[in-house]
Scaffold this motif. Structure first.
Motif, short mmCIF file in Angstrom:
data_model
loop_
_atom_site.label_atom_id
_atom_site.label_comp_id
_atom_site.label_asym_id
_atom_site.label_seq_id
_atom_site.Cartn_x
_atom_site.Cartn_y
_atom_site.Cartn_z
N LEU A 168 0.83 -1.21 0.00
CA LEU A 168 0.00 0.00 0.00
C LEU A 168 0.86 1.26 0.00
O LEU A 168 0.61 2.21 -0.75
CB LEU A 168 -0.93 -0.02 1.22
N LYS A 169 1.88 1.26 0.85
CA LYS A 169 2.68 2.48 0.96
C LYS A 169 3.52 2.70 -0.32
O LYS A 169 3.87 3.82 -0.65
CB LYS A 169 3.56 2.45 2.23
N ASN A 170 3.80 1.61 -1.04
CA ASN A 170 4.46 1.77 -2.34
C ASN A 170 3.51 2.30 -3.39
O ASN A 170 3.90 3.02 -4.30
CB ASN A 170 5.01 0.42 -2.83
N LEU A 171 2.24 1.93 -3.24
CA LEU A 171 1.24 2.39 -4.21
C LEU A 171 0.89 3.85 -3.97
O LEU A 171 0.84 4.66 -4.89
CB LEU A 171 -0.02 1.50 -4.06
N ASN A 172 0.63 4.19 -2.67
CA ASN A 172 0.26 5.57 -2.32
C ASN A 172 0.49 5.75 -0.82
O ASN A 172 -0.30 5.27 -0.01
CB ASN A 172 -1.21 5.83 -2.69
#
Ligand code: KIV
Ligand code: ZN
Length: 358
Positions: free
Chosen positions: A194-198
Protein backbone atom coordinates in the motif's frame (compact mmCIF):
# COMPACT_ATOMS: atom_id res chain seq x y z
CA UNK A 1 10.35 7.00 15.71
CA UNK A 2 7.12 7.08 17.68
CA UNK A 3 4.02 7.54 15.48
CA UNK A 4 0.41 8.45 16.13
CA UNK A 5 -2.22 5.72 15.98
CA UNK A 6 -5.61 7.09 14.94
CA UNK A 7 -8.46 5.90 17.14
CA UNK A 8 -11.76 5.20 15.38
CA UNK A 9 -14.63 4.51 17.75
CA UNK A 10 -17.56 2.42 16.52
CA UNK A 11 -19.51 2.11 19.80
CA UNK A 12 -22.47 3.88 18.18
CA UNK A 13 -22.49 1.58 15.12
CA UNK A 14 -20.93 -1.88 15.74
CA UNK A 15 -21.48 -1.47 19.51
CA UNK A 16 -25.11 -0.51 19.06
CA UNK A 17 -25.66 -3.77 17.14
CA UNK A 18 -25.61 -5.61 20.52
CA UNK A 19 -29.13 -6.99 21.05
CA UNK A 20 -31.04 -4.73 23.45
CA UNK A 21 -28.43 -1.97 23.43
CA UNK A 22 -30.45 0.48 21.35
CA UNK A 23 -30.07 4.15 22.31
CA UNK A 24 -32.42 7.04 21.66
CA UNK A 25 -31.26 10.26 19.98
CA UNK A 26 -30.41 12.08 23.22
CA UNK A 27 -28.46 9.11 24.57
CA UNK A 28 -26.49 8.85 21.30
CA UNK A 29 -25.64 12.54 21.49
CA UNK A 30 -24.49 12.11 25.10
CA UNK A 31 -22.23 9.19 24.16
CA UNK A 32 -20.84 11.10 21.15
CA UNK A 33 -20.14 14.13 23.37
CA UNK A 34 -18.27 11.91 25.82
CA UNK A 35 -16.30 10.27 22.97
CA UNK A 36 -15.24 13.75 21.92
CA UNK A 37 -14.09 14.46 25.50
CA UNK A 38 -12.15 11.19 25.38
CA UNK A 39 -10.54 12.63 22.22
CA UNK A 40 -11.18 9.83 19.77
CA UNK A 41 -10.14 10.89 16.27
CA UNK A 42 -13.13 9.44 14.39
CA UNK A 43 -16.66 8.68 15.58
CA UNK A 44 -18.70 6.19 13.56
CA UNK A 45 -22.15 7.49 14.42
CA UNK A 46 -24.38 4.84 12.86
CA UNK A 47 -25.75 3.14 9.75
CA UNK A 48 -28.06 5.82 8.31
CA UNK A 49 -29.76 3.73 5.63
CA UNK A 50 -31.01 1.28 8.30
CA UNK A 51 -33.77 3.59 9.61
CA UNK A 52 -34.98 7.19 9.66
CA UNK A 53 -34.05 7.31 13.37
CA UNK A 54 -30.47 6.26 12.66
CA UNK A 55 -30.21 8.76 9.79
CA UNK A 56 -31.40 11.54 12.06
CA UNK A 57 -29.04 10.57 14.89
CA UNK A 58 -26.03 10.61 12.55
CA UNK A 59 -27.13 14.00 11.21
CA UNK A 60 -27.53 15.48 14.73
CA UNK A 61 -24.15 14.09 15.80
CA UNK A 62 -22.53 15.56 12.67
CA UNK A 63 -24.10 18.97 13.43
CA UNK A 64 -23.58 19.13 17.20
CA UNK A 65 -20.47 17.03 17.87
CA UNK A 66 -18.77 17.30 14.48
CA UNK A 67 -18.86 21.09 14.57
CA UNK A 68 -15.12 21.36 15.28
CA UNK A 69 -12.22 20.14 13.19
CA UNK A 70 -10.77 17.82 15.85
CA UNK A 71 -13.34 15.01 15.46
CA UNK A 72 -14.11 13.30 12.14
CA UNK A 73 -17.68 12.01 11.83
CA UNK A 74 -18.45 8.99 9.68
CA UNK A 75 -21.23 6.45 9.12
CA UNK A 76 -21.51 3.12 7.35
CA UNK A 77 -22.76 2.39 3.82
CA UNK A 78 -22.98 -0.81 1.81
CA UNK A 79 -21.57 -0.47 -1.70
CA UNK A 80 -24.86 0.82 -3.09
CA UNK A 81 -25.79 4.34 -4.14
CA UNK A 82 -28.76 4.74 -1.78
CA UNK A 83 -26.62 3.86 1.25
CA UNK A 84 -23.87 6.23 0.13
CA UNK A 85 -26.46 8.99 -0.40
CA UNK A 86 -27.78 8.41 3.13
CA UNK A 87 -24.29 8.61 4.63
CA UNK A 88 -23.40 11.75 2.69
CA UNK A 89 -26.68 13.48 3.52
CA UNK A 90 -26.23 12.81 7.25
CA UNK A 91 -22.46 13.33 7.76
CA UNK A 92 -22.14 16.36 5.45
CA UNK A 93 -22.98 18.73 8.35
CA UNK A 94 -19.72 17.86 10.13
CA UNK A 95 -16.59 19.99 9.69
CA UNK A 96 -14.74 16.80 8.78
CA UNK A 97 -17.07 14.18 7.29
CA UNK A 98 -15.98 10.75 6.02
CA UNK A 99 -17.91 8.14 4.02
CA UNK A 100 -17.34 4.52 5.09
CA UNK A 101 -18.14 1.79 2.54
CA UNK A 102 -18.10 -1.95 3.31
CA UNK A 103 -18.09 -4.83 0.84
CA UNK A 104 -17.12 -8.50 1.27
CA UNK A 105 -13.76 -9.70 0.00
CA UNK A 106 -13.59 -13.39 0.98
CA UNK A 107 -14.73 -16.22 -1.32
CA UNK A 108 -17.43 -16.99 1.26
CA UNK A 109 -18.88 -13.48 0.94
CA UNK A 110 -18.32 -13.08 -2.82
CA UNK A 111 -19.65 -16.47 -3.90
CA UNK A 112 -22.05 -17.58 -1.14
CA UNK A 113 -23.40 -14.26 0.19
CA UNK A 114 -23.53 -12.28 -3.07
CA UNK A 115 -23.56 -15.12 -5.64
CA UNK A 116 -21.31 -13.05 -7.91
CA UNK A 117 -17.87 -13.40 -9.46
CA UNK A 118 -14.81 -11.80 -7.89
CA UNK A 119 -14.44 -9.33 -10.76
CA UNK A 120 -18.11 -8.28 -10.44
CA UNK A 121 -17.64 -7.55 -6.72
CA UNK A 122 -14.39 -5.72 -7.36
CA UNK A 123 -16.15 -3.52 -9.93
CA UNK A 124 -18.99 -2.81 -7.48
CA UNK A 125 -16.44 -1.66 -4.91
CA UNK A 126 -14.65 0.59 -7.41
CA UNK A 127 -17.93 2.12 -8.60
CA UNK A 128 -19.02 2.75 -5.00
CA UNK A 129 -15.78 4.55 -4.18
CA UNK A 130 -15.98 6.64 -7.37
CA UNK A 131 -19.57 7.57 -6.51
CA UNK A 132 -18.66 8.49 -2.89
CA UNK A 133 -15.77 10.63 -4.17
CA UNK A 134 -18.23 12.79 -6.11
CA UNK A 135 -19.47 13.95 -2.67
CA UNK A 136 -16.46 13.99 -0.36
CA UNK A 137 -12.66 13.79 -0.61
CA UNK A 138 -12.35 11.29 2.26
CA UNK A 139 -13.63 7.76 1.75
CA UNK A 140 -12.87 4.65 3.80
CA UNK A 141 -13.22 1.24 2.13
CA UNK A 142 -13.61 -1.89 4.31
CA UNK A 143 -12.77 -5.26 2.77
CA UNK A 144 -15.19 -7.29 4.89
CA UNK A 145 -13.90 -10.71 6.07
CA UNK A 146 -10.40 -9.72 4.90
CA UNK A 147 -8.67 -12.17 7.24
CA UNK A 148 -10.34 -15.12 5.43
CA UNK A 149 -9.80 -13.73 1.93
CA UNK A 150 -7.52 -14.93 -0.83
CA UNK A 151 -4.54 -12.58 -0.46
CA UNK A 152 -4.00 -11.74 -4.13
CA UNK A 153 -7.72 -10.97 -4.61
CA UNK A 154 -7.72 -8.88 -1.43
CA UNK A 155 -4.74 -6.93 -2.72
CA UNK A 156 -6.28 -6.52 -6.21
CA UNK A 157 -9.37 -5.04 -4.49
CA UNK A 158 -7.31 -2.69 -2.34
CA UNK A 159 -5.22 -1.56 -5.34
CA UNK A 160 -8.34 -0.89 -7.43
CA UNK A 161 -10.23 1.06 -4.75
CA UNK A 162 -7.16 3.14 -3.90
CA UNK A 163 -6.80 4.02 -7.59
CA UNK A 164 -10.51 4.94 -7.52
CA UNK A 165 -9.78 7.37 -4.66
CA UNK A 166 -10.19 5.55 -1.31
CA UNK A 167 -8.18 7.39 1.35
CA UNK A 168 -8.41 4.78 4.14
CA UNK A 169 -8.26 1.00 3.66
CA UNK A 170 -9.79 -0.92 6.54
CA UNK A 171 -8.91 -4.60 6.97
CA UNK A 172 -11.55 -6.27 9.15
CA UNK A 173 -11.26 -9.57 10.96
CA UNK A 174 -15.04 -9.72 10.71
CA UNK A 175 -15.57 -13.08 12.44
CA UNK A 176 -12.69 -12.93 14.93
CA UNK A 177 -10.85 -15.76 13.17
CA UNK A 178 -7.40 -14.18 12.97
CA UNK A 179 -4.43 -15.09 15.15
CA UNK A 180 -2.01 -12.31 16.19
CA UNK A 181 1.17 -13.51 14.44
CA UNK A 182 -0.68 -14.39 11.25
CA UNK A 183 -2.72 -11.15 11.30
CA UNK A 184 0.45 -9.11 11.91
CA UNK A 185 2.04 -10.74 8.82
CA UNK A 186 -1.05 -9.96 6.74
CA UNK A 187 -0.96 -6.30 7.78
CA UNK A 188 2.79 -6.10 7.14
CA UNK A 189 2.35 -7.42 3.58
CA UNK A 190 -0.59 -5.13 2.80
CA UNK A 191 1.14 -2.09 4.30
CA UNK A 192 4.30 -2.73 2.31
CA UNK A 193 2.40 -2.79 -0.99
CA UNK A 194 0.00 0.00 0.00
CA UNK A 195 2.68 2.48 0.96
CA UNK A 196 4.46 1.77 -2.34
CA UNK A 197 1.24 2.39 -4.21
CA UNK A 198 0.26 5.57 -2.32
CA UNK A 199 1.90 6.49 0.96
CA UNK A 200 -0.88 8.98 1.83
CA UNK A 201 -3.48 6.22 2.20
CA UNK A 202 -4.07 5.09 5.79
CA UNK A 203 -4.15 1.41 6.71
CA UNK A 204 -6.70 0.49 9.37
CA UNK A 205 -7.89 -2.67 11.16
CA UNK A 206 -11.19 -3.73 12.76
CA UNK A 207 -10.96 -6.86 14.92
CA UNK A 208 -13.74 -8.96 16.46
CA UNK A 209 -13.35 -10.97 19.64
CA UNK A 210 -14.85 -14.39 18.85
CA UNK A 211 -11.68 -16.17 20.02
CA UNK A 212 -10.81 -13.57 22.66
CA UNK A 213 -8.00 -12.15 20.49
CA UNK A 214 -9.39 -8.83 19.25
CA UNK A 215 -7.07 -6.68 21.35
CA UNK A 216 -4.03 -8.89 20.60
CA UNK A 217 -4.77 -8.84 16.87
CA UNK A 218 -5.22 -5.05 16.90
CA UNK A 219 -1.89 -4.60 18.69
CA UNK A 220 -0.16 -7.02 16.29
CA UNK A 221 -1.48 -4.88 13.43
CA UNK A 222 -0.09 -1.73 15.06
CA UNK A 223 3.33 -3.38 15.40
CA UNK A 224 3.18 -4.21 11.71
CA UNK A 225 2.28 -0.80 10.34
CA UNK A 226 -1.45 -0.11 10.87
CA UNK A 227 -2.03 3.66 11.10
CA UNK A 228 -5.52 3.50 12.53
CA UNK A 229 -7.55 1.02 14.60
CA UNK A 230 -11.28 0.57 15.12
CA UNK A 231 -12.52 -0.15 18.64
CA UNK A 232 -15.51 0.14 20.94
CA UNK A 233 -15.87 1.15 24.58
CA UNK A 234 -15.87 -1.91 26.87
CA UNK A 235 -15.31 -4.05 23.74
CA UNK A 236 -19.03 -4.22 22.95
CA UNK A 237 -20.18 -5.13 19.45
CA UNK A 238 -21.56 -7.83 17.20
CA UNK A 239 -21.48 -11.33 18.82
CA UNK A 240 -18.42 -11.46 21.18
CA UNK A 241 -17.70 -7.80 20.47
CA UNK A 242 -14.84 -5.71 19.11
CA UNK A 243 -11.38 -4.75 20.31
CA UNK A 244 -11.85 -2.68 23.49
CA UNK A 245 -10.59 0.88 23.03
CA UNK A 246 -9.43 1.16 26.64
CA UNK A 247 -7.34 -2.03 26.36
CA UNK A 248 -5.65 -1.01 23.11
CA UNK A 249 -4.93 2.51 24.35
CA UNK A 250 -3.57 1.45 27.74
CA UNK A 251 -1.42 -1.27 26.14
CA UNK A 252 0.10 1.33 23.81
CA UNK A 253 0.65 3.72 26.76
CA UNK A 254 2.02 1.17 29.18
CA UNK A 255 4.27 -0.63 26.65
CA UNK A 256 5.12 2.33 24.42
CA UNK A 257 8.65 1.08 23.74
CA UNK A 258 7.19 -2.13 22.31
CA UNK A 259 4.71 -0.36 20.02
CA UNK A 260 6.68 2.85 19.30
CA UNK A 261 3.36 4.63 19.16
CA UNK A 262 0.99 6.97 20.96
CA UNK A 263 -2.66 7.99 20.70
CA UNK A 264 -4.47 11.28 21.36
CA UNK A 265 -6.82 9.65 23.86
CA UNK A 266 -7.41 11.49 27.13
CA UNK A 267 -7.05 8.39 29.28
CA UNK A 268 -8.48 10.16 32.35
CA UNK A 269 -11.89 10.03 30.62
CA UNK A 270 -11.80 6.24 30.14
CA UNK A 271 -13.79 5.28 33.26
CA UNK A 272 -16.39 8.04 32.71
CA UNK A 273 -16.89 6.83 29.14
CA UNK A 274 -17.07 3.17 30.14
CA UNK A 275 -19.67 3.86 32.85
CA UNK A 276 -21.79 6.08 30.61
CA UNK A 277 -21.90 3.48 27.79
CA UNK A 278 -22.57 0.67 30.24
CA UNK A 279 -25.44 2.45 31.98
CA UNK A 280 -27.13 3.91 28.87
CA UNK A 281 -26.92 0.63 26.96
CA UNK A 282 -27.76 -1.54 29.98
CA UNK A 283 -24.66 -3.69 29.40
CA UNK A 284 -22.79 -4.62 32.59
CA UNK A 285 -19.00 -4.71 32.38
CA UNK A 286 -17.50 -8.07 33.41
CA UNK A 287 -15.97 -7.50 36.90
CA UNK A 288 -12.53 -8.77 35.90
CA UNK A 289 -12.49 -6.97 32.53
CA UNK A 290 -9.09 -5.37 31.83
CA UNK A 291 -8.99 -1.62 32.60
CA UNK A 292 -12.74 -0.97 33.08
CA UNK A 293 -13.90 -3.95 35.19
CA UNK A 294 -14.77 -3.29 38.86
CA UNK A 295 -11.87 -5.46 40.00
CA UNK A 296 -9.25 -4.18 37.52
CA UNK A 297 -7.63 -2.05 40.26
CA UNK A 298 -8.81 -3.99 43.34
CA UNK A 299 -6.39 -6.19 45.29
CA UNK A 300 -7.59 -8.91 47.65
CA UNK A 301 -4.66 -11.22 48.40
CA UNK A 302 -2.84 -10.46 51.67
CA UNK A 303 0.54 -11.02 50.01
CA UNK A 304 -0.32 -8.52 47.26
CA UNK A 305 -1.76 -5.97 49.71
CA UNK A 306 1.38 -6.11 51.84
CA UNK A 307 3.55 -5.75 48.71
CA UNK A 308 1.52 -2.81 47.39
CA UNK A 309 1.71 -0.96 50.69
CA UNK A 310 5.50 -1.30 50.55
CA UNK A 311 5.91 -0.52 46.82
CA UNK A 312 3.04 0.19 44.43
CA UNK A 313 4.93 -1.14 41.43
CA UNK A 314 5.16 -4.57 43.06
CA UNK A 315 1.65 -5.38 41.80
CA UNK A 316 0.51 -2.34 39.81
CA UNK A 317 1.43 -1.57 36.19
CA UNK A 318 -1.07 1.26 35.66
CA UNK A 319 -1.98 3.92 38.20
CA UNK A 320 -5.79 3.94 38.57
CA UNK A 321 -5.67 7.74 38.35
CA UNK A 322 -4.45 7.42 34.75
CA UNK A 323 -7.85 6.07 33.71
CA UNK A 324 -9.85 8.46 35.89
CA UNK A 325 -10.26 6.45 39.12
CA UNK A 326 -9.39 7.83 42.55
CA UNK A 327 -7.04 5.13 43.73
CA UNK A 328 -6.43 1.40 43.97
CA UNK A 329 -8.77 -0.56 46.23
CA UNK A 330 -7.52 -2.88 48.96
CA UNK A 331 -10.43 -5.20 49.63
CA UNK A 332 -10.45 -6.68 53.14
CA UNK A 333 -10.96 -10.43 52.77
CA UNK A 334 -10.16 -13.53 54.78
CA UNK A 335 -6.77 -13.48 53.06
CA UNK A 336 -5.90 -9.91 54.10
CA UNK A 337 -3.01 -9.56 56.51
CA UNK A 338 -2.21 -7.19 59.38
CA UNK A 339 -0.62 -4.60 57.11
CA UNK A 340 -3.82 -4.14 55.06
CA UNK A 341 -6.08 -4.08 58.14
CA UNK A 342 -3.84 -1.45 59.77
CA UNK A 343 -3.92 0.61 56.57
CA UNK A 344 -7.71 0.37 56.39
CA UNK A 345 -8.15 1.43 60.03
CA UNK A 346 -5.75 4.34 59.61
CA UNK A 347 -7.60 5.56 56.55
CA UNK A 348 -10.73 5.62 58.76
CA UNK A 349 -8.89 7.74 61.34
CA UNK A 350 -8.14 5.06 63.96
CA UNK A 351 -4.45 5.94 64.28
CA UNK A 352 -3.97 5.49 68.04
CA UNK A 353 -5.79 2.21 68.12
CA UNK A 354 -3.67 0.82 65.30
CA UNK A 355 -0.50 1.84 67.16
CA UNK A 356 -1.65 -0.21 70.15
CA UNK A 357 -2.91 -3.20 68.24
CA UNK A 358 -0.19 -3.78 65.70
O1 KIV B 1 -16.94 -6.51 11.22
C1 KIV B 1 -16.89 -5.89 10.14
O2 KIV B 1 -16.37 -6.35 9.13
C2 KIV B 1 -17.51 -4.56 10.12
C3 KIV B 1 -17.25 -3.70 8.93
C4 KIV B 1 -18.40 -2.81 8.64
C5 KIV B 1 -15.98 -2.92 9.13
O3 KIV B 1 -18.12 -4.16 11.09
ZN1 ZN C 1 -17.53 -5.25 12.91
Amino acid sequence: MTRKIWMFDTTLRDGEQVPGAKLNLYEKLEVAQQLKKLKVDIIEAGFPSSSAGDFNAVKEIAMKIGNTDDTIITALARAVKTDIDAVYNSVKYAEKPLIHIVLGASDIHVEKKFGKSKSQILDLGVDAVKYAKTFLPNVQYSTEDASRSDFEYLWATIEAVVKAGATIINVPDTVGYAEPEEFGELIFKINDRLKNLNDKVFLSVHCHNDLGMATANTLAAIKNGADKVECTINGIGERAGNAALEEVVMAINTRSSVYNAYTNINTKEIMNTSRLVSSLMGLDVQVNKAITGDNAFAHSSGIHQDGLLKARDAYEIISPTEVGLDDMELVLTARSGRHAVKNALESLGFNEMTNMQF
